[in-house]
Enzyme design. Structure first.
Site, PDB file in Angstrom:
ATOM      1  N   CYS A 215       0.800  -1.220   0.000  1.00 59.85           N
ATOM      2  CA  CYS A 215       0.000   0.000   0.000  1.00 59.85           C
ATOM      3  C   CYS A 215       0.836   1.276   0.000  1.00 59.85           C
ATOM      4  O   CYS A 215       0.285   2.376  -0.102  1.00 59.85           O
ATOM      5  CB  CYS A 215      -0.939  -0.004   1.199  1.00 59.85           C
ATOM      6  SG  CYS A 215      -1.902  -1.524   1.314  1.00 59.85           S
TER       7      CYS A 215
ATOM      8  N   HIS B 250      -2.669   8.202   5.707  1.00 63.79           N
ATOM      9  CA  HIS B 250      -2.913   6.901   5.074  1.00 63.79           C
ATOM     10  C   HIS B 250      -4.354   6.487   5.351  1.00 63.79           C
ATOM     11  O   HIS B 250      -5.050   6.015   4.465  1.00 63.79           O
ATOM     12  CB  HIS B 250      -1.921   5.873   5.610  1.00 63.79           C
ATOM     13  CG  HIS B 250      -1.938   4.565   4.902  1.00 63.79           C
ATOM     14  ND1 HIS B 250      -1.750   4.464   3.537  1.00 63.79           N
ATOM     15  CD2 HIS B 250      -2.125   3.302   5.364  1.00 63.79           C
ATOM     16  CE1 HIS B 250      -1.824   3.177   3.185  1.00 63.79           C
ATOM     17  NE2 HIS B 250      -2.051   2.459   4.272  1.00 63.79           N
TER      18      HIS B 250
ATOM     19  N   GLU C  70      -1.399   5.358  13.288  1.00 63.46           N
ATOM     20  CA  GLU C  70      -0.992   6.539  12.520  1.00 63.46           C
ATOM     21  C   GLU C  70      -1.224   7.806  13.348  1.00 63.46           C
ATOM     22  O   GLU C  70      -0.430   8.748  13.289  1.00 63.46           O
ATOM     23  CB  GLU C  70      -1.744   6.624  11.196  1.00 63.46           C
ATOM     24  CG  GLU C  70      -1.209   7.740  10.303  1.00 63.46           C
ATOM     25  CD  GLU C  70      -1.851   7.794   8.923  1.00 63.46           C
ATOM     26  OE1 GLU C  70      -1.342   8.553   8.075  1.00 63.46           O
ATOM     27  OE2 GLU C  70      -2.857   7.096   8.690  1.00 63.46           O
TER      28      GLU C  70
ATOM     29  N   LYS D  92      -9.220   8.205   1.327  1.00 62.19           N
ATOM     30  CA  LYS D  92      -9.799   6.863   1.240  1.00 62.19           C
ATOM     31  C   LYS D  92     -11.249   6.830   1.715  1.00 62.19           C
ATOM     32  O   LYS D  92     -11.968   5.865   1.447  1.00 62.19           O
ATOM     33  CB  LYS D  92      -8.957   5.879   2.028  1.00 62.19           C
ATOM     34  CG  LYS D  92      -7.566   5.624   1.452  1.00 62.19           C
ATOM     35  CD  LYS D  92      -6.798   4.622   2.285  1.00 62.19           C
ATOM     36  CE  LYS D  92      -5.401   4.385   1.727  1.00 62.19           C
ATOM     37  NZ  LYS D  92      -4.497   5.539   1.938  1.00 62.19           N
TER      38      LYS D  92
ATOM     39  N   HIS E 160      -9.562   2.134  -0.593  1.00 59.91           N
ATOM     40  CA  HIS E 160      -8.110   1.959  -0.548  1.00 59.91           C
ATOM     41  C   HIS E 160      -7.633   1.440  -1.902  1.00 59.91           C
ATOM     42  O   HIS E 160      -7.901   0.297  -2.273  1.00 59.91           O
ATOM     43  CB  HIS E 160      -7.748   0.981   0.563  1.00 59.91           C
ATOM     44  CG  HIS E 160      -6.285   0.936   0.873  1.00 59.91           C
ATOM     45  ND1 HIS E 160      -5.323   1.519   0.078  1.00 59.91           N
ATOM     46  CD2 HIS E 160      -5.613   0.371   1.919  1.00 59.91           C
ATOM     47  CE1 HIS E 160      -4.133   1.317   0.591  1.00 59.91           C
ATOM     48  NE2 HIS E 160      -4.280   0.623   1.708  1.00 59.91           N
TER      49      HIS E 160
ATOM     50  N   PHE F 272       1.778  -3.225   4.027  1.00 55.38           N
ATOM     51  CA  PHE F 272       2.068  -4.531   4.619  1.00 55.38           C
ATOM     52  C   PHE F 272       3.560  -4.824   4.457  1.00 55.38           C
ATOM     53  O   PHE F 272       4.147  -4.591   3.400  1.00 55.38           O
ATOM     54  CB  PHE F 272       1.275  -5.631   3.924  1.00 55.38           C
ATOM     55  CG  PHE F 272      -0.186  -5.704   4.312  1.00 55.38           C
ATOM     56  CD1 PHE F 272      -0.719  -4.868   5.268  1.00 55.38           C
ATOM     57  CD2 PHE F 272      -1.022  -6.629   3.709  1.00 55.38           C
ATOM     58  CE1 PHE F 272      -2.054  -4.942   5.633  1.00 55.38           C
ATOM     59  CE2 PHE F 272      -2.366  -6.710   4.059  1.00 55.38           C
ATOM     60  CZ  PHE F 272      -2.881  -5.866   5.016  1.00 55.38           C
TER      61      PHE F 272
END
Length: 412
Positions: free
Chosen positions: A163, A302, A313, A334, A339, A398
């Site tokens: 991502c 994010h 975050e 998002k 996403h 990830f």
């Protein structure tokens, strides 16, 4: 002396608009691009919603034969790159093609071709597998196809960091120009993974929202968030050295002033619980751009709408900014587009540029119920007018990958 790097062109294919202006106008209007999955039958699936790109016709961007030799993720990249290059006003007839490069990444590549050809393999045998399977499937073909389509012969590569792919791709393109490896880079991310295997895999991981209400599915920083919504699309920008842009009289949207990249080295899917890795990436981007935390007025988070991401975050922003964290405008794109995985960073970088240019911070759509642990200003309710000089955009992937870009209002 490192070259200054500026943004001169932008292109976007998104669930809320297939060009930059449509996308930006939809963000301002809080238009949510999430709906029922239409590309396959979800009867047996817990997850019913995704943020699909609508009314995309590859023949509008390339000839029919070329489009048939590309999978959807590559088609998106070529379409967004076409808009970005046209927007930049670059004429390749006047450029040294070996000084114009590409860094366009995809987190996954083509799941569609893998699923389709695996079915053929099982049902009809190896002799029936499409000879173009490999060049249609592999993730670097987005960059390759962009280069082929537009005659870009400079360094051509891709970054694959889940991502964080789009943000890393723009950051590495930035470095390529800073250190003189290219005058121009076409950079960003692309993804098209709303497929049976893609949705099943993320569902098994318990990463996706199971909400069936499009307006309460992708709700970053909301107390009731329960997973992200898979999206698709592409965000591509044209970066140039300032000297090159000025020499050709280019319109300059913004300056890319800093880049930070770290790894949590903690867990394959969860960010570090104290936010230390993401905080360090933000600190590195600010140091690279010679700014202090107090200079940052806006962060495009994010903000995936998963419990761990949004909480950690938030901790990262507090660690990097201290008390100033409470004074920064923060939002999550998002909340409207879902996403976009490897494409997220490219689309969100464009959002930062538009935010600076237009002085408007879009709302985090769907954010209604305050989470006491996520207590910063996430632009709840409506968007807000704000004069933004410095912005950060964050991506976390990830594997523990963290990337941050510092975007600056252009000043000659």
């Amino acid at each position: 002396m490192k070259n200054r790097v500026v943004v001169t062109g932008m292109g976007a294919i998104t669930p809320i608009g297939n060009d930059v202006e449509s996308f930006w106008n939809s963000l301002k209007e809080k238009k949510v691009g999430i709906g029922q999955i239409t590309c396959f039958d979800t009867t047996d699936y817990k997850v019913k919603l995704a943020a699909e790109v609508k009314e995309f016709d590859p023949k509008q961007y390339m000839d029919v034969k070329t489009s048939r030799r590309m999978e959807r993720f590559s088609q998106f990249a070529v379409a967004a790159a076409k808009e970005a290059l046209e927007d930049s006003g670059i004429s390749m007839e006047r450029e040294d093609p070996f000084r114009v490069g590409v860094c366009v990444g995809s987190g996954i590549g083509s799941l569609q071709s893998m699923e389709r050809e695996h079915k053929k393999l099982l049902e009809k045998g190896p002799g029936r597998v499409n000879p173009l399977l490999v060049p249609m499937m592999i993730s670097n073909m987005a960059a390759g196809n962009v280069a082929i389509q537009f005659g870009l012969k400079g360094k051509c590569f891709n970054v694959v960091t889940a991502c964080a792919t789009g943000t890393h791709s723009i950051g590495e393109a930035f470095r390529s120009i800073q250190y003189g490896e290219a005058d121009v880079m076409v950079a960003g991310g692309t993804e098209a993974s709303i497929t049976p295997l893609g949705v099943a895999g993320f569902t098994a991981l318990t990463a996706l929202s199971t909400s069936q209400n499009p307006f309460r599915a992708s709700i970053p920083f909301d107390k009731e968030r329960n997973g992200f919504v898979m999206g698709e699309g592409s965000g591509i920008v044209v970066l140039e050295s300032l000297e090159h842009a000025q020499a050709r009289g280019a319109r300059i949207y913004a300056e890319l002033a800093g880049y930070g990249a770290t790894c949590d080295a903690y867990h394959i899917t969860s960010p570090a619980e104290d936010g230390s890795g993401a905080a360090k990436a933000m600190e590195m981007a600010m140091k690279d751009g010679c700014v202090k935390p107090e200079d940052i007025e806006y962060i495009n988070a994010h903000g995936t709408s998963t419990h761990h991401n949004d909480l950690f975050e938030t901790k990262a922003i507090k660690a990097a900014f201290g008390d100033h964290a409470y004074k920064v405008h923060i939002n999550s794109t998002k909340s409207m587009v879902g996403h976009l995985l490897g494409a997220a960073g490219g689309v969100e970088f464009i959002t930062c540029v538009k935010t600076i240019k237009h002085g408007f911070v879009h709302a985090t759509a769907g954010l209604e119920i305050v989470d006491e642990e996520c207590d910063l200003d996430y632009t709840k309710g409506e968007g807000t007018a704000a004069d933004i000089r410095y912005a950060l955009t964050n991506s976390l992937g990830f594997g523990g990958h963290n990337a941050s870009l510092l975007v600056k209002k252009y000043e000659s």
